[in-house]
Design a protein around this motif. Structure first.
Motif, short mmCIF file in Angstrom:
data_model
loop_
_atom_site.label_atom_id
_atom_site.label_comp_id
_atom_site.label_asym_id
_atom_site.label_seq_id
_atom_site.Cartn_x
_atom_site.Cartn_y
_atom_site.Cartn_z
N ALA A 96 -47.02 -16.37 -26.13
CA ALA A 96 -46.80 -17.82 -26.33
C ALA A 96 -48.21 -18.06 -26.22
O ALA A 96 -48.25 -17.42 -24.21
N ILE A 97 -48.63 -19.09 -26.17
CA ILE A 97 -49.30 -19.99 -25.13
C ILE A 97 -50.21 -20.75 -25.10
O ILE A 97 -50.08 -21.78 -26.27
N ALA A 98 -50.26 -21.72 -24.05
CA ALA A 98 -51.08 -22.98 -24.27
C ALA A 98 -52.23 -23.65 -23.15
O ALA A 98 -52.07 -23.28 -22.03
N ILE A 99 -52.47 -25.05 -23.52
CA ILE A 99 -53.96 -25.42 -22.26
C ILE A 99 -53.34 -27.07 -22.47
O ILE A 99 -53.60 -27.54 -23.21
N SER A 100 -53.55 -27.27 -21.24
CA SER A 100 -53.73 -28.54 -21.65
C SER A 100 -55.12 -29.49 -21.11
O SER A 100 -56.10 -28.54 -20.51
N SER A 101 -55.24 -30.37 -21.56
CA SER A 101 -56.74 -30.69 -21.83
C SER A 101 -57.26 -31.82 -19.89
O SER A 101 -58.15 -32.04 -19.62
N LEU A 102 -55.99 -31.92 -19.54
CA LEU A 102 -55.53 -33.37 -17.99
C LEU A 102 -56.42 -32.50 -17.63
O LEU A 102 -57.55 -32.35 -16.51
N LEU A 107 -46.69 -27.91 -25.14
CA LEU A 107 -46.65 -29.03 -23.91
C LEU A 107 -46.30 -30.13 -24.89
O LEU A 107 -46.20 -30.84 -26.37
N PHE A 108 -45.54 -31.26 -24.14
CA PHE A 108 -45.85 -33.07 -24.53
C PHE A 108 -47.15 -33.64 -24.37
O PHE A 108 -47.74 -33.21 -24.08
N PRO A 109 -46.82 -34.73 -25.58
CA PRO A 109 -47.86 -35.36 -26.16
C PRO A 109 -48.47 -35.04 -24.70
O PRO A 109 -49.96 -35.81 -24.44
N ASP A 110 -47.91 -35.99 -23.94
CA ASP A 110 -48.43 -36.37 -22.92
C ASP A 110 -49.17 -35.42 -21.73
O ASP A 110 -49.94 -35.54 -21.04
N GLU A 111 -48.24 -34.08 -21.68
CA GLU A 111 -49.02 -33.02 -21.41
C GLU A 111 -49.19 -32.44 -19.65
O GLU A 111 -49.14 -31.86 -19.33
N GLN A 112 -47.48 -33.74 -19.05
CA GLN A 112 -46.81 -33.65 -18.00
C GLN A 112 -45.58 -32.90 -18.61
O GLN A 112 -45.33 -32.08 -16.94
N SER A 113 -45.49 -32.06 -19.33
CA SER A 113 -43.73 -31.04 -19.64
C SER A 113 -44.04 -29.95 -20.84
O SER A 113 -44.97 -30.13 -21.29
N LEU A 114 -43.92 -28.91 -20.26
CA LEU A 114 -43.47 -27.86 -21.35
C LEU A 114 -42.25 -27.51 -20.97
O LEU A 114 -41.19 -27.86 -20.84
N ILE A 115 -41.88 -27.35 -23.02
CA ILE A 115 -40.90 -26.66 -23.14
C ILE A 115 -40.29 -24.86 -24.32
O ILE A 115 -41.83 -24.72 -24.51
N CYS A 167 -51.13 -15.30 -30.66
CA CYS A 167 -51.16 -17.08 -30.64
C CYS A 167 -51.97 -17.62 -30.02
O CYS A 167 -53.34 -16.72 -29.63
N CYS A 168 -52.05 -19.02 -30.54
CA CYS A 168 -53.57 -19.76 -29.77
C CYS A 168 -53.39 -20.99 -29.60
O CYS A 168 -51.59 -21.63 -29.98
N ASP A 169 -54.13 -22.03 -28.88
CA ASP A 169 -54.21 -23.00 -28.58
C ASP A 169 -55.43 -23.74 -28.38
O ASP A 169 -56.58 -22.86 -28.40
N VAL A 170 -55.62 -24.90 -28.81
CA VAL A 170 -57.46 -25.58 -28.58
C VAL A 170 -56.45 -26.29 -27.63
O VAL A 170 -55.71 -27.41 -28.10
N SER A 171 -57.68 -27.21 -26.78
CA SER A 171 -57.19 -28.11 -25.43
C SER A 171 -57.47 -29.57 -26.50
O SER A 171 -58.16 -29.69 -27.30
N SER A 172 -56.87 -30.62 -26.38
CA SER A 172 -57.07 -32.08 -27.33
C SER A 172 -58.26 -32.85 -26.71
O SER A 172 -58.15 -32.98 -27.36
N ASP A 173 -58.35 -32.03 -25.75
CA ASP A 173 -60.25 -32.66 -25.63
C ASP A 173 -61.43 -31.53 -26.34
O ASP A 173 -62.30 -31.76 -26.17
N ASN A 174 -61.31 -30.50 -27.07
CA ASN A 174 -61.62 -30.36 -27.60
C ASN A 174 -63.04 -29.44 -27.08
O ASN A 174 -64.15 -28.68 -27.70
N GLN A 175 -62.85 -28.93 -25.80
CA GLN A 175 -63.22 -28.00 -25.10
C GLN A 175 -62.55 -26.68 -25.03
O GLN A 175 -64.56 -25.61 -24.67
N TYR A 176 -61.29 -26.14 -25.03
CA TYR A 176 -61.64 -24.54 -24.64
C TYR A 176 -60.71 -24.68 -25.93
O TYR A 176 -59.57 -25.22 -26.30
N LEU A 177 -60.79 -23.32 -26.71
CA LEU A 177 -60.19 -22.24 -27.23
C LEU A 177 -59.20 -21.35 -26.38
O LEU A 177 -60.53 -20.34 -26.02
N VAL A 178 -58.03 -21.02 -26.34
CA VAL A 178 -58.11 -19.93 -25.74
C VAL A 178 -57.15 -19.24 -27.15
O VAL A 178 -55.96 -19.75 -28.24
N THR A 179 -57.01 -17.68 -26.95
CA THR A 179 -56.07 -16.83 -27.90
C THR A 179 -55.18 -15.53 -26.78
O THR A 179 -56.19 -15.81 -24.97
#
Length: 440
Positions: free
Chosen positions: A162-168, A213-221, A415-427
């Protein structure tokens, strides 16, 4: 309608590579040009494009020239209001599907697509021509990436499940067996940098299979091979906020509501519904035993799917089953668009099912390739989404399904994720994560 099983017919969509205008462009000269013009006229008649008599003054006006350059699909999109834009996943139907379901089952007959209409009057065109053009700098356009650039590798050391990337902060969280590794932005453009932090689990057998990631990207579950869901505070440094004692041994999928109040955790045969603010279990909701690999939430509905090849929607208030769609192939992933109106469903066959969350609209993008792993991730802007099929990455525009770029990796993508600022894709894959910078 409770518990109703939908006999779903799909309009077939094609993923394509060339610009949409060129797909309908007639030949440049000779008999082929006449034949192409005739075919274009037939298509225009179907989609409601204005038909002008030879020599008509409107035929050569600037507004007409602009609309004449549109393809039939684009004309149909222009005819819809803004609220219907994402509802227009237009494409040519395949003969075998039309024969199977009949013409009356196609979206144009049942789902309210625009019908042919007479052309606007000359007065209307005169009015439109009199409107001054809008300056390019004030027009807001949804951007789509034109390419990607592989910029770094994050050496997790074990399988990245599993993977997640924060845009903040552009921090990446790679999850798997035994630990979570945290990578800062400086590591994204390198190939061998050490992680900023490593969060070890108490049990060596614990494994994170899913994270959100939570919508505010301050927390992760996180959830996985453990009888707990773990809430993490990410700032200023990652630390455990709470353990939520779950009732199942393996959590396969997580979903969070847009207001971050509800979390759904998917286990074999049931879904746990958690109140995140008070950290209490609201309900243990029973679902089909083999229909609970994936979960997602849109408004007051949640969706489940899995090995039994059916997609289910449930009411979050009454917990009654609303719909059941028979998709005939194993469901490997579910994802919704930012508006929460459309659901993307990834099948074992690589096909992508596109369903409206509230209306009876169903489409299928056909790939016809058997895969072990199929991940879907919509961009935060809604103009494109990423699908990974084993070793392949495909970035597709929405709603036209034009392939924006494609990448190949040497091992299966888990797994994959895209940063919410559309700068990065991670796999995430066998023992590392790959970072791509999106180029616009």
């Amino acid at each position: 309608m409770s518990g109703k099983k939908e006999e779903t017919s799909f309009s077939i969509l094609r993923i394509y590579d060339e610009p949409e205008e060129r797909r309908y462009e007639p030949e440049s000269s000779g008999i082929s040009s006449q034949a192409g013009h005739h075919a274009q006229s037939q298509l225009d008649g179907v989609y409601g494009t204005p038909q002008w008599p030879p020599g008509s003054s409107a035929q050569h006006g600037p507004v007409y020239q602009e609309m004449r350059s549109l393809s039939p699909q684009q004309w149909a999109l222009q005819a819809l209001d803004r609220s219907e834009l994402q509802a227009s996943w237009f494409s040519d139907g395949e003969p075998r599907e039309e024969a199977e379901f009949g013409s009356s089952s196609l979206p144009g007959f049942e789902f309210g697509q625009p019908c042919p209409s007479p052309p606007p009057s000359e007065e209307v065109w005169s009015f439109l021509r009199a409107i001054p053009p809008v300056a390019d700098e004030v027009v807001v356009r949804q951007r789509t990436p034109r390419a990607s650039w592989k910029v770094g590798k994050l050496c997790h050391g074990k399988k990245v499940c599993a993977i997640a990337i924060s845009s903040l902060t552009h921090h990446v969280y790679t999850c798997g067996h035994g630990y979570i590794r945290v990578w800062d932005e400086s590591a994204l453009h390198t190939w061998n940098k050490a992680p900023q932090a490593q969060l070890n689990f108490q049990g060596h057998h614990n494994c994170v299979l899913t994270c959100k990631l939570f919508p505010d990207e301050q927390s992760l579950i996180t959830g996985g091979v453990s009888r707990t869901l773990t809430l993490w505070d990410l700032a200023p440094t990652p630390r455990i906020r709470a353990h939520l004692a779950s009732t199942g041994p393996i959590c396969y999928s997580l979903a969070i509501s847009s207001n971050a109040q509800i979390c759904l955790a998917c286990f074999k045969g049931f879904v746990e519904i958690w109140d995140l603010q008070n950290q209490i279990l609201i309900r243990k909701h029973k679902v089909p035993e083999y229909g609970s690999r994936c979960v997602d939430i849109t408004g007051n509905k949640f969706w489940t799917g899995g090995e039994d090849t059916s997609l289910y929607s449930w009411d979050l208030r009454s917990f009654q089953k609303l719909q059941q769609y028979s998709l005939h192939h194993e469901i490997l992933s579910i994802s919704h668009d930012p508006s929460e109106e459309w659901m993307l469903v990834g099948l074992r066959t690589s096909d992508i099912i596109i369903l409206h969350a509230h209306r009876k609209e169903a489409f299928k993008a056909v790939v016809h390739k058997y895969v072990h792993h199929h991940n879907l991730k919509f961009s935060s802007c809604g103009s494109y989404f990423v699908t990974t099929l084993d070793e392949s990455i495909h970035c597709l525009s929405a709603p036209s399904l034009q392939r924006l770029f494609q990448e190949e990796e040497s091992t299966e993508i888990l797994c994959c994720d895209v940063s919410s600022d559309n700068q990065y894709l991670v796999t995430g894959s066998k023992n590392c994560a790959t970072v791509y910078q999106l180029l616009f």
